[in-house]
Design a protein around this motif. Sequence first.
Motif, PDB file in Angstrom:
ATOM      1  N   LYS A  39       0.835  -1.210   0.000  1.00 50.41           N
ATOM      2  CA  LYS A  39       0.000   0.000   0.000  1.00 50.41           C
ATOM      3  C   LYS A  39       0.872   1.264   0.000  1.00 50.41           C
ATOM      4  CE  LYS A  39      -3.881   0.166   0.218  1.00 50.41           C
ATOM      5  NZ  LYS A  39      -4.903   0.210  -0.872  1.00 50.41           N
ATOM      6  N   LEU A  40       2.030   1.188   0.667  1.00 54.12           N
ATOM      7  CA  LEU A  40       2.953   2.324   0.672  1.00 54.12           C
ATOM      8  C   LEU A  40       3.403   2.660  -0.746  1.00 54.12           C
ATOM      9  CD1 LEU A  40       4.666   4.204   2.626  1.00 54.12           C
ATOM     10  CD2 LEU A  40       6.495   2.552   2.273  1.00 54.12           C
ATOM     11  N   PHE A  41       3.741   1.633  -1.514  1.00 52.12           N
ATOM     12  CA  PHE A  41       4.147   1.854  -2.904  1.00 52.12           C
ATOM     13  C   PHE A  41       2.981   2.417  -3.714  1.00 52.12           C
ATOM     14  CE2 PHE A  41       7.703  -0.814  -1.749  1.00 52.12           C
ATOM     15  CZ  PHE A  41       8.723  -0.359  -2.563  1.00 52.12           C
ATOM     16  N   GLN A  42       1.779   1.955  -3.443  1.00 51.35           N
ATOM     17  CA  GLN A  42       0.615   2.469  -4.169  1.00 51.35           C
ATOM     18  C   GLN A  42       0.371   3.944  -3.848  1.00 51.35           C
ATOM     19  OE1 GLN A  42      -3.133   0.752  -3.056  1.00 51.35           O
ATOM     20  NE2 GLN A  42      -4.293   1.865  -4.614  1.00 51.35           N
ATOM     21  N   TYR A  43       0.363   4.290  -2.546  1.00 47.99           N
ATOM     22  CA  TYR A  43       0.075   5.660  -2.139  1.00 47.99           C
ATOM     23  C   TYR A  43       1.160   6.641  -2.589  1.00 47.99           C
ATOM     24  CZ  TYR A  43      -3.635   3.891   0.921  1.00 47.99           C
ATOM     25  OH  TYR A  43      -4.770   3.292   1.410  1.00 47.99           O
ATOM     26  N   SER A  44       2.378   6.143  -2.795  1.00 47.42           N
ATOM     27  CA  SER A  44       3.483   7.035  -3.163  1.00 47.42           C
ATOM     28  C   SER A  44       3.282   7.684  -4.530  1.00 47.42           C
ATOM     29  CB  SER A  44       4.805   6.273  -3.143  1.00 47.42           C
ATOM     30  OG  SER A  44       4.845   5.322  -4.183  1.00 47.42           O
ATOM     31  N   ILE A  45       2.432   7.122  -5.348  1.00 47.12           N
ATOM     32  CA  ILE A  45       2.178   7.699  -6.676  1.00 47.12           C
ATOM     33  C   ILE A  45       0.770   8.285  -6.766  1.00 47.12           C
ATOM     34  CG2 ILE A  45       3.861   6.267  -7.893  1.00 47.12           C
ATOM     35  CD1 ILE A  45       1.575   4.393  -8.680  1.00 47.12           C
ATOM     36  N   THR A  46       0.213   8.667  -5.587  1.00 44.49           N
ATOM     37  CA  THR A  46      -1.122   9.260  -5.541  1.00 44.49           C
ATOM     38  C   THR A  46      -1.078  10.574  -4.768  1.00 44.49           C
ATOM     39  OG1 THR A  46      -1.784   8.216  -3.454  1.00 44.49           O
ATOM     40  CG2 THR A  46      -2.099   6.927  -5.483  1.00 44.49           C
ATOM     41  N   ASP A  47      -2.214  11.283  -4.748  1.00 44.48           N
ATOM     42  CA  ASP A  47      -2.347  12.492  -3.930  1.00 44.48           C
ATOM     43  C   ASP A  47      -3.184  12.207  -2.688  1.00 44.48           C
ATOM     44  OD1 ASP A  47      -4.817  12.101  -5.062  1.00 44.48           O
ATOM     45  OD2 ASP A  47      -4.991  14.121  -5.908  1.00 44.48           O
ATOM     46  N   TYR A  48      -3.126  10.985  -2.192  1.00 40.70           N
ATOM     47  CA  TYR A  48      -3.895  10.541  -1.029  1.00 40.70           C
ATOM     48  C   TYR A  48      -3.566  11.406   0.188  1.00 40.70           C
ATOM     49  CZ  TYR A  48      -5.613   7.289   2.573  1.00 40.70           C
ATOM     50  OH  TYR A  48      -6.273   6.712   3.633  1.00 40.70           O
TER      51      TYR A  48
ATOM     52  N   GLY B 119      -4.832  10.690   3.345  1.00 43.22           N
ATOM     53  CA  GLY B 119      -4.932   9.910   4.564  1.00 43.22           C
ATOM     54  C   GLY B 119      -6.337   9.751   5.100  1.00 43.22           C
ATOM     55  N   TYR B 120      -7.303  10.473   4.540  1.00 45.89           N
ATOM     56  CA  TYR B 120      -8.661  10.423   5.071  1.00 45.89           C
ATOM     57  C   TYR B 120      -9.681  10.079   3.984  1.00 45.89           C
ATOM     58  CZ  TYR B 120      -6.393  12.716   8.980  1.00 45.89           C
ATOM     59  OH  TYR B 120      -5.546  13.013  10.015  1.00 45.89           O
ATOM     60  N   VAL B 121      -9.661  10.825   2.921  1.00 42.19           N
ATOM     61  CA  VAL B 121     -10.606  10.591   1.830  1.00 42.19           C
ATOM     62  C   VAL B 121     -10.062   9.471   0.957  1.00 42.19           C
ATOM     63  CG1 VAL B 121     -11.795  11.601  -0.142  1.00 42.19           C
ATOM     64  CG2 VAL B 121     -11.287  13.013   1.871  1.00 42.19           C
ATOM     65  N   GLN B 122     -10.856   8.413   0.789  1.00 43.77           N
ATOM     66  CA  GLN B 122     -10.384   7.253   0.050  1.00 43.77           C
ATOM     67  C   GLN B 122     -10.367   7.470  -1.462  1.00 43.77           C
ATOM     68  OE1 GLN B 122      -9.011   4.397   1.268  1.00 43.77           O
ATOM     69  NE2 GLN B 122      -9.085   5.531   3.188  1.00 43.77           N
ATOM     70  N   LYS B 123     -10.962   8.555  -1.921  1.00 44.66           N
ATOM     71  CA  LYS B 123     -10.889   8.876  -3.345  1.00 44.66           C
ATOM     72  C   LYS B 123      -9.618   9.683  -3.596  1.00 44.66           C
ATOM     73  CE  LYS B 123     -15.877   8.931  -4.210  1.00 44.66           C
ATOM     74  NZ  LYS B 123     -17.036   9.755  -4.658  1.00 44.66           N
ATOM     75  N   PHE B 124      -8.745   9.154  -4.389  1.00 42.10           N
ATOM     76  CA  PHE B 124      -7.490   9.839  -4.673  1.00 42.10           C
ATOM     77  C   PHE B 124      -7.118   9.638  -6.127  1.00 42.10           C
ATOM     78  CE2 PHE B 124      -6.683   5.754  -2.573  1.00 42.10           C
ATOM     79  CZ  PHE B 124      -6.026   5.059  -3.576  1.00 42.10           C
ATOM     80  N   ASN B 125      -6.240  10.482  -6.603  1.00 47.80           N
ATOM     81  CA  ASN B 125      -5.800  10.443  -7.998  1.00 47.80           C
ATOM     82  C   ASN B 125      -4.360   9.957  -8.085  1.00 47.80           C
ATOM     83  OD1 ASN B 125      -8.272  11.718  -8.933  1.00 47.80           O
ATOM     84  ND2 ASN B 125      -7.449  13.621  -8.075  1.00 47.80           N
ATOM     85  N   TYR B 126      -4.075   9.252  -9.159  1.00 50.01           N
ATOM     86  CA  TYR B 126      -2.706   8.813  -9.411  1.00 50.01           C
ATOM     87  C   TYR B 126      -1.940   9.940 -10.107  1.00 50.01           C
ATOM     88  CZ  TYR B 126      -3.984   4.100  -8.035  1.00 50.01           C
ATOM     89  OH  TYR B 126      -4.400   3.005  -7.308  1.00 50.01           O
ATOM     90  N   VAL B 127      -0.806  10.292  -9.516  1.00 55.09           N
ATOM     91  CA  VAL B 127      -0.044  11.438 -10.015  1.00 55.09           C
ATOM     92  C   VAL B 127       1.330  11.020 -10.532  1.00 55.09           C
ATOM     93  CG1 VAL B 127      -1.241  13.083  -8.534  1.00 55.09           C
ATOM     94  CG2 VAL B 127       0.815  11.909  -7.682  1.00 55.09           C
ATOM     95  N   GLY B 128       1.570   9.746 -10.665  1.00 56.83           N
ATOM     96  CA  GLY B 128       2.845   9.264 -11.186  1.00 56.83           C
ATOM     97  C   GLY B 128       3.994   9.522 -10.223  1.00 56.83           C
ATOM     98  N   LEU B 129       5.083  10.011 -10.735  1.00 59.91           N
ATOM     99  CA  LEU B 129       6.280  10.235  -9.923  1.00 59.91           C
ATOM    100  C   LEU B 129       6.409  11.679  -9.440  1.00 59.91           C
ATOM    101  CD1 LEU B 129       8.865   8.213 -12.063  1.00 59.91           C
ATOM    102  CD2 LEU B 129       7.663   7.450 -10.000  1.00 59.91           C
ATOM    103  N   SER B 130       5.313  12.421  -9.474  1.00 61.34           N
ATOM    104  CA  SER B 130       5.391  13.838  -9.098  1.00 61.34           C
ATOM    105  C   SER B 130       5.752  14.018  -7.621  1.00 61.34           C
ATOM    106  CB  SER B 130       4.064  14.539  -9.393  1.00 61.34           C
ATOM    107  OG  SER B 130       3.019  13.993  -8.608  1.00 61.34           O
TER     108      SER B 130
END
Length: 293
Positions: free
Chosen positions: A31-40, A42-53
């Motif tokens: 999950k850490l690897f997944q969240y690292s490429i998102t704008d998550y 920590g609270y709202v489960q809807k997040f966007n994938y932002v790549g390596l930004s």
Amino acid sequence: MNSAVMKKTMYWFVLPALLFYCLFWIFPILKLFQYSITDYNGYVQKFNYVGLSNFKTLFHEEILGLSVRNTLIYTFVTVILGNIVALAIAFLLNANIRAKGLYRSAFYIPTLFSAIVVGFIWSYVYMPEEGLIASFLHKIGINGIDTNFLGSYDKALYSIIAVDIWKNIGTSTIIFLAGLQTVPMDLIEAGKIDGAGRWKLVRFIKIPLLATSVTINVTLSVINGLKAFDYPFVMTNGGPGTSTNTLIYAMYKMAFTDQLFGKASALGILSFALIIVITAAFVFTLNRREISA
């Protein structure tokens, strides 16, 4: 037949531990690897994938460089100074002195306390005007010394490093002491017959035979230094400024204060990689020297 059946059934006893390991270790890392490429956040489960930004942002910000610098200083001082002091204490406690068991217990006692308790105690010790150090200096007539150790940008990091060394020196001492107990007396006697003094016995016989203990203590010290979090959190809250910001503390603050879980996850991956690389390099180097010795 019975032994073969018994061996197969024993695997079922491993299953609960394996499930816990996957649930509380493997799954969070994935999950850490997944969240690292998102704008998550920590609270709202809807997040966007932002790549390596997130990684690009970290490399362009000053906090990464400061955190790495502080962490490497923390690790270097705890490894070098902590092990030198522990080795010296181990030699003293291995000598023929009275109440040797009492002294050994006294040096080990700090390791029994939690880091949180130790951090709070030393925060009072370091208090500028009424702390133990300031009061002692006033008692012996030494005035004019700046005793605001935790409030000084230059002193704060080294002050909490001293606490870390004090807390963990008992463990390192016990490991060195155990190594000294295994040094064959025949070699010591042979060295004395050949005219070797105390220093030569230590330099050419005892210390080389402590290679395994050195490897263990250095490895533990490196890992402990690279994941330093407790004392910066309890004693200084990362301050003053960013002087005691370590990698793990920066990751914590980024996640739970700034609510940038995606960015904190990216920092966690970088921290994980740094810890793995440095620890592996130390272990590989020490193991090679241990074999050659």
